[in-house]
Scaffold this active site. Sequence first.
Site, PDB file in Angstrom:
ATOM      1  N   ASP A  13      40.475  92.289  -5.018  1.00 16.19           N
ATOM      2  CA  ASP A  13      40.649  93.255  -3.935  1.00 16.19           C
ATOM      3  C   ASP A  13      41.438  92.561  -2.833  1.00 16.19           C
ATOM      4  O   ASP A  13      41.571  91.336  -2.823  1.00 16.19           O
ATOM      5  CB  ASP A  13      39.275  93.706  -3.412  1.00 16.19           C
ATOM      6  CG  ASP A  13      39.418  94.691  -2.259  1.00 16.19           C
ATOM      7  OD1 ASP A  13      40.218  95.637  -2.391  1.00 16.19           O
ATOM      8  OD2 ASP A  13      38.779  94.504  -1.210  1.00 16.19           O
ATOM      9  N   SER A  14      41.920  93.349  -1.896  1.00 13.98           N
ATOM     10  CA  SER A  14      42.613  92.770  -0.750  1.00 13.98           C
ATOM     11  C   SER A  14      41.655  91.933   0.108  1.00 13.98           C
ATOM     12  O   SER A  14      42.100  91.098   0.881  1.00 13.98           O
ATOM     13  CB  SER A  14      43.210  93.881   0.101  1.00 13.98           C
ATOM     14  OG  SER A  14      42.201  94.805   0.445  1.00 13.98           O
ATOM     15  N   CYS A  76      40.864  97.297  -5.637  1.00 12.12           N
ATOM     16  CA  CYS A  76      41.522  97.845  -4.447  1.00 12.12           C
ATOM     17  C   CYS A  76      42.244  99.150  -4.806  1.00 12.12           C
ATOM     18  O   CYS A  76      43.093  99.162  -5.716  1.00 12.12           O
ATOM     19  CB  CYS A  76      42.511  96.800  -3.950  1.00 12.12           C
ATOM     20  SG  CYS A  76      43.441  97.302  -2.508  1.00 12.12           S
ATOM     21  N   GLU A 156      34.285  97.268   8.442  1.00 14.76           N
ATOM     22  CA  GLU A 156      34.263  95.801   8.561  1.00 14.76           C
ATOM     23  C   GLU A 156      33.516  95.358   9.821  1.00 14.76           C
ATOM     24  O   GLU A 156      33.033  94.241   9.892  1.00 14.76           O
ATOM     25  CB  GLU A 156      35.676  95.238   8.491  1.00 14.76           C
ATOM     26  CG  GLU A 156      36.252  95.493   7.120  1.00 14.76           C
ATOM     27  CD  GLU A 156      37.189  94.439   6.585  1.00 14.76           C
ATOM     28  OE1 GLU A 156      37.582  93.542   7.351  1.00 14.76           O
ATOM     29  OE2 GLU A 156      37.533  94.537   5.389  1.00 14.76           O
ATOM     30  N   CYS A 188      38.994 104.587  -1.361  1.00 11.05           N
ATOM     31  CA  CYS A 188      39.196 103.291  -0.699  1.00 11.05           C
ATOM     32  C   CYS A 188      37.913 102.495  -0.879  1.00 11.05           C
ATOM     33  O   CYS A 188      36.817 103.063  -0.796  1.00 11.05           O
ATOM     34  CB  CYS A 188      39.503 103.493   0.782  1.00 11.05           C
ATOM     35  SG  CYS A 188      39.574 101.947   1.714  1.00 11.05           S
ATOM     36  N   THR A 189      38.076 101.202  -1.110  1.00  9.76           N
ATOM     37  CA  THR A 189      36.909 100.346  -1.376  1.00  9.76           C
ATOM     38  C   THR A 189      35.834 100.429  -0.299  1.00  9.76           C
ATOM     39  O   THR A 189      34.650 100.287  -0.582  1.00  9.76           O
ATOM     40  CB  THR A 189      37.367  98.874  -1.435  1.00  9.76           C
ATOM     41  OG1 THR A 189      38.222  98.617  -0.323  1.00  9.76           O
ATOM     42  CG2 THR A 189      38.068  98.564  -2.731  1.00  9.76           C
ATOM     43  N   HIS A 190      36.256 100.613   0.955  1.00  7.19           N
ATOM     44  CA  HIS A 190      35.304 100.541   2.067  1.00  7.19           C
ATOM     45  C   HIS A 190      34.510 101.834   2.279  1.00  7.19           C
ATOM     46  O   HIS A 190      33.453 101.826   2.897  1.00  7.19           O
ATOM     47  CB  HIS A 190      36.047 100.251   3.372  1.00  7.19           C
ATOM     48  CG  HIS A 190      36.607  98.871   3.462  1.00  7.19           C
ATOM     49  ND1 HIS A 190      37.525  98.379   2.561  1.00  7.19           N
ATOM     50  CD2 HIS A 190      36.378  97.877   4.362  1.00  7.19           C
ATOM     51  CE1 HIS A 190      37.839  97.142   2.907  1.00  7.19           C
ATOM     52  NE2 HIS A 190      37.166  96.818   3.986  1.00  7.19           N
TER      53      HIS A 190
HETATM   54  N1  DGL Z   1      40.939  97.577  -0.431  1.00  8.64           N
HETATM   55  C1  DGL Z   1      41.745  98.557   0.234  1.00  8.64           C
HETATM   56  C2  DGL Z   1      41.707  99.856  -0.576  1.00  8.64           C
HETATM   57  O1  DGL Z   1      40.800 100.135  -1.325  1.00  8.64           O
HETATM   58  C3  DGL Z   1      41.281  98.791   1.656  1.00  8.64           C
HETATM   59  C4  DGL Z   1      41.544  97.621   2.588  1.00  8.64           C
HETATM   60  C5  DGL Z   1      43.018  97.292   2.741  1.00  8.64           C
HETATM   61  O2  DGL Z   1      43.760  98.077   3.347  1.00  8.64           O
HETATM   62  O3  DGL Z   1      43.415  96.266   2.225  1.00  8.64           O
HETATM   63  O4  DGL Z   1      42.635 100.644  -0.478  1.00  8.64           O
END
Ligand code: DGL
Length: 266
Positions: A13-14, A76, A156, A188-190
Amino acid sequence: MFSFNKNPVGIFDSGVGGLTVFDQVKKVLPGESVFYLGDTARVPYGSKSVDVVKHYSLTNVNLLMALGVKAVVVACNTASAAALSFLQERFPNFNIIGVIEPVVEYLLTRPELKRIGIIGTNTTILSGAYQKALIRGNKDLDISAKACPLFVHLVEEGLFKGEITEMAIDMYLSEMKKNPPDALVLGCTHYPMLRSVISDYFGGKVEILDTAFYTAKKLAGILSENDMVNCVSNENDRFFVTDDPNSFKATAELFLGYKVGNVFHI
Ligand code: DGL
């Protein structure tokens, strides 16, 4: 002949958000070891161009392959939207799965869900990856998509609920609320961390879908079809990050709700 594979599963993931996918993978496949790579030095991906995200994603897959993983999950959403087919073409004999296709496949088994909402980062929504995959499966779907970039920062900061979070939800989703979808994909992961407050915003009337669960199930299917499930349960999870391990550890514990060890800088 019966065979299995003890190598770890790789997830990248990022940053820290992909731990929502890690969490589901551990629930669905408790015997697997997972090597998680968080590209914390280069997060966020969600505001970067497709070419940059492809380049970062390729580096991540190369790193995980060098660590000996047997498959890679692109946790991600932004990287799945921008780079999955590029990665699959680059490594045609290696299992690489993203987070978009599994939830889309699930949605297509539910024809009663005709109006679908998608939320995600700017790059995910602009890429149209969810929208195109859904329309390929059912051209009659009515899709509304909205980028909600502030959600990543709220999560976050641990702001999973409260006034500021509710204001941000209203800012992004008030249009969608006027004519709500049957189902809303948290692309989105979050966003799973905001699941209950988003559900409440729609009065509990919209089915909220989390990509992580469907991705973990898809991974389980792929490992089993390829005789790659780990049957000896040598659980040995590791977390690799490209920036400070301590700040990753603190946010990881917030996401997972338990103490995290084995965090290494790479
Ligand atoms: N992991 C990214 C996603 O799921 C969210 C965080 C980022 O922008 O890197 O799109």
